[in-house]
Design a protein around this motif. Structure first.
Motif, mmCIF file in Angstrom:
data_model
loop_
_atom_site.group_PDB
_atom_site.id
_atom_site.type_symbol
_atom_site.label_atom_id
_atom_site.label_comp_id
_atom_site.label_asym_id
_atom_site.label_seq_id
_atom_site.Cartn_x
_atom_site.Cartn_y
_atom_site.Cartn_z
ATOM 1 N N PHE A 26 61.444 -2.474 -21.250
ATOM 2 C CA PHE A 26 60.854 -3.604 -21.969
ATOM 3 C C PHE A 26 59.406 -3.686 -21.518
ATOM 4 N N GLY A 27 58.487 -3.316 -22.425
ATOM 5 C CA GLY A 27 57.087 -3.212 -22.017
ATOM 6 C C GLY A 27 56.955 -2.095 -21.002
ATOM 7 N N PRO A 40 61.416 -9.283 -16.974
ATOM 8 C CA PRO A 40 60.344 -8.804 -17.849
ATOM 9 C C PRO A 40 60.192 -9.662 -19.102
ATOM 10 N N CYS A 41 61.287 -10.152 -19.643
ATOM 11 C CA CYS A 41 61.222 -10.985 -20.845
ATOM 12 C C CYS A 41 60.513 -12.297 -20.553
ATOM 13 N N ALA A 43 58.075 -12.929 -18.687
ATOM 14 C CA ALA A 43 56.625 -12.793 -18.573
ATOM 15 C C ALA A 43 55.950 -12.695 -19.940
ATOM 16 N N SER A 44 56.727 -12.563 -21.011
ATOM 17 C CA SER A 44 56.188 -12.417 -22.357
ATOM 18 C C SER A 44 56.177 -13.756 -23.080
ATOM 19 N N LYS A 45 55.296 -13.843 -24.100
ATOM 20 C CA LYS A 45 55.167 -15.081 -24.855
ATOM 21 C C LYS A 45 55.436 -14.842 -26.336
ATOM 22 N N ASP A 48 53.700 -12.165 -28.775
ATOM 23 C CA ASP A 48 53.404 -10.882 -28.133
ATOM 24 C C ASP A 48 54.128 -9.760 -28.860
ATOM 25 N N VAL A 50 55.745 -6.256 -27.927
ATOM 26 C CA VAL A 50 56.176 -5.524 -26.739
ATOM 27 C C VAL A 50 56.804 -4.206 -27.173
ATOM 28 N N LYS A 66 57.890 -7.690 -32.138
ATOM 29 C CA LYS A 66 57.083 -8.913 -32.104
ATOM 30 C C LYS A 66 57.991 -10.057 -31.703
ATOM 31 N N LEU A 67 57.668 -10.695 -30.590
ATOM 32 C CA LEU A 67 58.504 -11.780 -30.075
ATOM 33 C C LEU A 67 58.298 -13.049 -30.893
#
Length: 71
Positions: A26-27, A40-41, A43-45, A48, A50, A66-67
Motif C-alpha cells: 500500500f503505497g 499505512p492506510c 497515514a493517507s487522506k 490521495d 495511492v 483514489k481514496l
C-alpha cells in the motif's frame, strides 16, 4: 491480506481490484500481515491516490487507487 469481497462502486472496485486479490503493498509500505495494513492506510487522506500492489493468480498487479470517504 486477501480481499474476500470488493463492493461495487468502491475505490477498490473503481481501481479494478477483485475478490481474491491479496494486498501486498500500500503505497511504499509492504503488507506482511493483516495487522500491518491499518498503519499505512491511516497515514493517507481522502483524495490521495495511492499505488497498491496485489497478488492475483500468481502475478503482481499494480493499480492506482483514489481514496474516498467511506459511505
Amino acid at each position: 491480506m486477501k480481499f474476500s469481497d470488493v463492493k461495487p462502486g468502491s475505490p477498490a472496485a473503481k481501481a479494478g481490484l477483485k475478490a481474491g486479490d491479496i494486498l501486498i503493498q500500500f503505497g511504499d509500505k509492504p503488507i506482511k500481515t493483516s495487522t500491518t495494513s491499518p498503519t499505512p492506510c491511516a497515514a493517507s487522506k481522502v483524495g490521495d491516490v495511492v499505488e497498491v500492489k496485489v497478488l492475483r493468480d500468481g502475478q503482481t498487479v499494480t493499480v492506482p487507487v483514489k481514496l474516498e470517504q467511506r459511505k
